[in-house]
Enzyme design. Structure first.
Site, short mmCIF file in Angstrom:
data_model
loop_
_atom_site.label_atom_id
_atom_site.label_comp_id
_atom_site.label_asym_id
_atom_site.label_seq_id
_atom_site.Cartn_x
_atom_site.Cartn_y
_atom_site.Cartn_z
N ILE A 1 0.84 -1.41 0.07
CA ILE A 1 -0.25 0.24 0.07
C ILE A 1 0.81 1.47 0.13
O ILE A 1 1.76 1.23 1.14
CB ILE A 1 -0.51 0.04 1.07
CG1 ILE A 1 -1.95 0.94 1.26
CG2 ILE A 1 -0.31 0.42 2.23
CD1 ILE A 1 -2.95 1.41 3.14
N SER A 2 0.52 2.18 -0.74
CA SER A 2 1.52 3.27 -0.73
C SER A 2 1.69 3.99 0.25
O SER A 2 0.73 4.09 0.77
CB SER A 2 0.94 4.76 -1.71
OG SER A 2 1.29 3.30 -3.94
#
Ligand code: SAH
Length: 217
Positions: A64-65
């Site tokens: 997940i960024s």
């Protein structure tokens, strides 16, 4: 009853310390980043780190960024609430939720079916009803619903996949990390009367966009 931590303060702190000071200033983006429960999109053991200033693993060798990158890419799309948005790389579904709050409808494509199913469940649980999911190679875009006012790719590509340029509406914006497998540049493309205008938003590092118009597996 199990103790459910309240991450509201952590979210506010994230907006104040990681986003606003680095130049994110679209009030709608800041508001949504302060609202969407990022902790719900990662496994429980890591939820205490949900609002920290870095990416996190989500399984299947994906991530997940970092919150700042999510905000930067979202702001670049200049969403007003009316758009039809295409997202490639659903992953955890966190970015999908942010886009869904800021546009009319989101079409999201993920090549790992398990991740797509998990993201779909969480978004349904949170009450989102303006998102369509597909498990497929997103380098082909999602032709059935084109054209899109905005397109976001959250995996690193060797070049901009032609189908995505073709499916972008006139006046539309596309944001995509382009580079080699170790580092990329965030490229924003605006389509104006058939012309393609490019702007570089700086360096970043994403997992591979794997597909026919991306990296080979
Ligand atoms: N936006 C996501 C980030 C996910 S990481 C989040 O907020 O969690 C990038 C995702 O892109 C991974 O889940 C990976 O499986 C997916 N991906 C890679 N190549 C793809 C392709 N060709 N089509 C669709 N999804 C792809």
């Amino acid at each position: 009853m199990a103790h459910v931590p309240d991450y509201r303060l952590a979210r506010e702190r994230m907006v104040k310390t990681q986003l606003a000071p680095r130049g994110i200033n679209d009030p709608r983006v800041l508001e949504v980043m302060g609202k969407v429960p990022r902790d719900r999109f990662i496994e429980e053991a890591l939820s205490g780190e949900a609002y920290n200033d870095h990416p996190l693993p989500i399984g299947h060798k994906q991530t997940i960024s970092q919150p700042y990158i999510v905000a930067l890419m979202t702001e670049a799309l200049e969403l007003t609430g009316e758009e039809k948005v295409l997202e490639i790389g659903t992953g955890s579904g966190y970015q999908t939720a942010i886009l869904a709050d800021l546009s009319r409808k989101v079409f999201t494509v993920e090549r790992v079916r398990d991740l797509m199913v998990q993201a779909r469940n969480i978004l349904a649980d949170l009450g989102y009803n303006n998102v369509m999911f597909k498990a497929f190679d997103g380098t082909f875009g999602w032709q059935e619903y084109e054209p899109y006012d905005a397109i976001m790719v959250t995996a690193g590509a060797p070049k901009i996949p032609q189908p995505l340029l073709d499916q972008l509406a006139d006046g539309g914006r596309l944001i995509i990390p382009v580079g080699d497998r170790f580092s990329q540049e965030l490229i924003k493309v605006t389509k104006k009367k058939g012309d393609i205008i490019q702007k570089n938003f700086g360096g970043c590092r994403f997992v591979d966009l794997v597909g026919v118009h991306g990296w080979k597996d």
